[in-house]
Write an enzyme that holds these catalytic residues in place. Structure first.
Site, short mmCIF file in Angstrom:
data_model
loop_
_atom_site.label_atom_id
_atom_site.label_comp_id
_atom_site.label_asym_id
_atom_site.label_seq_id
_atom_site.Cartn_x
_atom_site.Cartn_y
_atom_site.Cartn_z
N GLY A 77 0.85 -1.20 0.00
CA GLY A 77 0.00 0.00 0.00
C GLY A 77 0.88 1.24 0.00
N GLN A 112 -2.03 6.71 1.97
CA GLN A 112 -1.86 7.76 3.00
C GLN A 112 -0.92 7.35 4.13
OE1 GLN A 112 -4.84 10.34 4.74
NE2 GLN A 112 -6.06 8.46 4.70
N ARG A 128 -13.83 -1.33 2.25
CA ARG A 128 -15.21 -1.82 2.12
C ARG A 128 -15.94 -1.00 1.07
NH1 ARG A 128 -18.04 -3.70 7.44
NH2 ARG A 128 -19.80 -4.81 6.59
N ARG A 165 -20.14 -7.56 5.13
CA ARG A 165 -18.87 -7.84 5.79
C ARG A 165 -18.18 -9.05 5.14
NH1 ARG A 165 -17.97 -10.03 11.68
NH2 ARG A 165 -19.26 -11.57 10.66
N ASN A 202 -10.42 -9.19 0.95
CA ASN A 202 -9.13 -9.14 1.63
C ASN A 202 -8.45 -10.50 1.70
OD1 ASN A 202 -8.28 -6.38 2.42
ND2 ASN A 202 -10.44 -6.35 3.02
N VAL A 241 -1.57 -3.91 9.10
CA VAL A 241 -2.26 -2.66 9.44
C VAL A 241 -3.60 -2.59 8.72
CG1 VAL A 241 -2.11 -0.13 9.30
CG2 VAL A 241 -0.07 -1.46 9.87
N GLY A 242 -3.63 -3.09 7.48
CA GLY A 242 -4.84 -3.01 6.64
C GLY A 242 -6.02 -3.73 7.28
N ASN A 243 -7.17 -3.11 7.21
CA ASN A 243 -8.36 -3.66 7.87
C ASN A 243 -9.14 -4.65 7.02
OD1 ASN A 243 -8.39 -2.52 10.46
ND2 ASN A 243 -8.85 -0.52 9.56
N ASP A 258 -4.81 2.17 18.77
CA ASP A 258 -5.85 2.23 19.80
C ASP A 258 -5.21 2.41 21.18
OD1 ASP A 258 -7.98 1.34 17.84
OD2 ASP A 258 -6.63 -0.37 17.78
N HIS A 280 -9.44 -5.06 16.51
CA HIS A 280 -9.28 -3.65 16.12
C HIS A 280 -10.56 -3.23 15.41
CE1 HIS A 280 -7.87 0.07 14.51
NE2 HIS A 280 -8.13 -0.33 13.29
P1 NAX Z 1 -5.15 4.34 1.26
O1 NAX Z 1 -6.40 4.01 0.52
O2 NAX Z 1 -4.65 5.74 1.28
O3 NAX Z 1 -3.96 3.42 0.71
C1 NAX Z 1 -4.09 2.04 0.55
C2 NAX Z 1 -3.15 1.67 -0.58
O4 NAX Z 1 -3.10 0.23 -0.63
C3 NAX Z 1 -3.59 2.15 -1.96
O5 NAX Z 1 -2.55 2.89 -2.57
C4 NAX Z 1 -3.89 0.87 -2.71
O6 NAX Z 1 -3.57 0.94 -4.08
C5 NAX Z 1 -2.99 -0.13 -1.99
N1 NAX Z 1 -3.36 -1.54 -2.15
C6 NAX Z 1 -4.60 -2.08 -2.23
N2 NAX Z 1 -4.51 -3.40 -2.44
C7 NAX Z 1 -3.19 -3.71 -2.47
C8 NAX Z 1 -2.47 -4.91 -2.68
N3 NAX Z 1 -3.10 -6.05 -2.92
N4 NAX Z 1 -1.11 -4.86 -2.65
C9 NAX Z 1 -0.48 -3.69 -2.45
N5 NAX Z 1 -1.11 -2.52 -2.26
C10 NAX Z 1 -2.44 -2.53 -2.27
O7 NAX Z 1 -5.38 3.78 2.74
P2 NAX Z 1 -4.58 4.14 4.08
O8 NAX Z 1 -5.20 5.33 4.70
O9 NAX Z 1 -3.12 4.15 3.82
O10 NAX Z 1 -5.00 2.88 4.99
C11 NAX Z 1 -4.53 1.60 4.71
C12 NAX Z 1 -5.25 0.57 5.55
O11 NAX Z 1 -5.01 0.80 6.94
C13 NAX Z 1 -6.77 0.56 5.41
O12 NAX Z 1 -7.21 -0.78 5.32
C14 NAX Z 1 -7.24 1.18 6.72
O13 NAX Z 1 -8.55 0.76 7.05
C15 NAX Z 1 -6.21 0.64 7.67
N6 NAX Z 1 -6.08 1.29 8.97
C16 NAX Z 1 -5.74 0.52 10.03
C17 NAX Z 1 -5.51 1.04 11.28
C18 NAX Z 1 -5.13 0.17 12.45
O14 NAX Z 1 -5.03 0.71 13.54
N7 NAX Z 1 -4.91 -1.14 12.30
C19 NAX Z 1 -5.70 2.49 11.53
C20 NAX Z 1 -5.63 3.33 10.31
C21 NAX Z 1 -6.26 2.73 9.09
O15 NAX Z 1 -7.65 2.95 9.16
#
Ligand code: NAX
Length: 336
Positions: free
Chosen positions: A17, A21, A98, A104, A111, A135-137, A164, A192
């Protein structure tokens, strides 16, 4: 004058990713030496989907422009095998968000298609002692999918509740008017998600004095009506105020998590980590759940022997039930 030469061998770090962001904040802190130490060269592998590799190339250009003394190579790829080759650490940040109105189960299926193959690519290509942080949800279940699909050793795959945990510390510090550095033994239990249980019961100050009563007690209205819901829903609060989801704070928590995994947690303290349950606190074995953990000799250990009240038990059980449901769906869908 030249800076002193780095003394340890370089580490290879994969961030998925990479054009997103969170990665935009995370990559620069890793390259600055905040995770592995200010004497360790870091080679970065940036994994993105094909549509975002050009944007990731832009991030790589900025990393180079920052002229970090500890930054080695930067590789951008859409091939997981390349991205995980020789990885000592992997931050799995990229995930499928999502979709509007999606169930869900659709989110889990999407994912599964990301984290299953990535788990396999890690098993086939990463260093045998690789440390993985998801980290990804939905983070807990994505971590469980990656670990199961790759047959990765227990203890190598974790997920993040450190954000958290940090949010919880910050809320208490503001309430008591003390610095976060003086607060110890916070715990976030469970998933989470909004069922998480941020727990002040064991919280102490620098002298070891318990702090729960200063906050009105574990069953006081501040804890039950303000603190727990606020921490659990902080992600939504950030979105409503900032206009987009937590990024820099999430990256900061990921830095903290990996830093402590590598370097250890301070004596007498602990942090919150999602890892496979060993049956502690009645959480079914294998379930990816957040526990109070210490990092000792480079490995996470669940803190043992805490007495849970009936109310704590009920809160933990509710989150564990949600995790078990997510895992059943993964199995029903044949995702692992
Ligand atoms: P963004 O949408 O800004 O960036 C995600 C990036 O991942 C995109 O550039 C997308 O092209 C890329 N991506 C998607 N599928 C991929 C794959 N198969 N291989 C490689 N890259 C891939 O999201 P961002 O704000 O950076 O958040 C990323 C993830 O963190 C989300 O799932 C978000 O829900 C999760 N979070 C988790 C948190 C935690 O505490 N565990 C908190 C923050 C955040 O909400």
């Amino acid at each position: 004058m030249q800076s002193p030469a780095p003394v340890t061998s370089p580490v290879t770090v994969t961030v998925t990713g990479a054009a997103g962001q969170i990665a935009y904040a995370l990559l620069f802190r890793i390259a600055a030496g905040e995770v592995f130490g200010r004497d360790t060269v870091v080679n970065l592998n940036l994994l993105e989907i094909p549509a975002a590799t050009t944007a990731a190339e832009g991030v790589a250009m900025e990393l180079q422009d920052a002229a970090f003394p500890l930054l080695g190579t930067v590789t951008v790829t859409d091939d997981a095998a390349v991205a995980f080759t020789g990885a000592d650490a992997a931050f799995l940040v990229g995930a499928k968000p999502r979709g509007k109105g999606a169930e869900r189960s659709e989110l889990l299926a999407d994912n599964g298609g990301v984290f299953g193959p990535q788990g396999k690519a890690i098993a086939a290509n990463a260093h045998s002692g690789v440390r993985v942080l998801v980290v990804g949800n939905p983070a807990n279940t994505n971590a469980a999918i990656a670990a199961a699909a790759g047959g990765l050793p227990a203890g190598s795959v974790t997920a993040m509740t450190r954000l958290d945990h940090n949010r919880a510390l910050s809320q208490v510090a503001q309430r008591l008017g003390t610095p976060v550095a003086g607060l110890h033994r916070m715990t976030v239990w469970g998933n989470h998600s909004t069922t998480q249980f941020p727990d002040i019961t064991e919280l102490v100050d620098d002298t070891g004095r318990p702090l729960a009563e200063d906050l009105g007690g574990p069953e006081g209205t501040w804890n039950t009506d303000e603190f727990i819901p606020r921490v659990a829903k902080r992600g939504a609060e950030i979105i409503s105020v900032r206009g987009s989801s937590s990024a820099a704070s999430a990256a900061s928590a990921a830095v903290d998590h990996m830093h402590d995994w590598v370097h250890g947690t301070p004596e007498g303290d602990w942090v919150s980590v999602v890892l496979p349950s060993d049956g502690s606190y009645g959480v079914p074995e294998g379930l990816m759940c957040s526990f109070p953990c210490r990092s000792v000799d480079g490995a996470w250990q669940i803190v043992q022997g805490l007495e849970l009240s009936e109310v704590q038990r009920t809160r933990l059980d509710a989150s564990v039930e949600e995790l078990a449901d997510e895992w059943s769906t993964v199995q029903e869908l044949g995702l692992v």
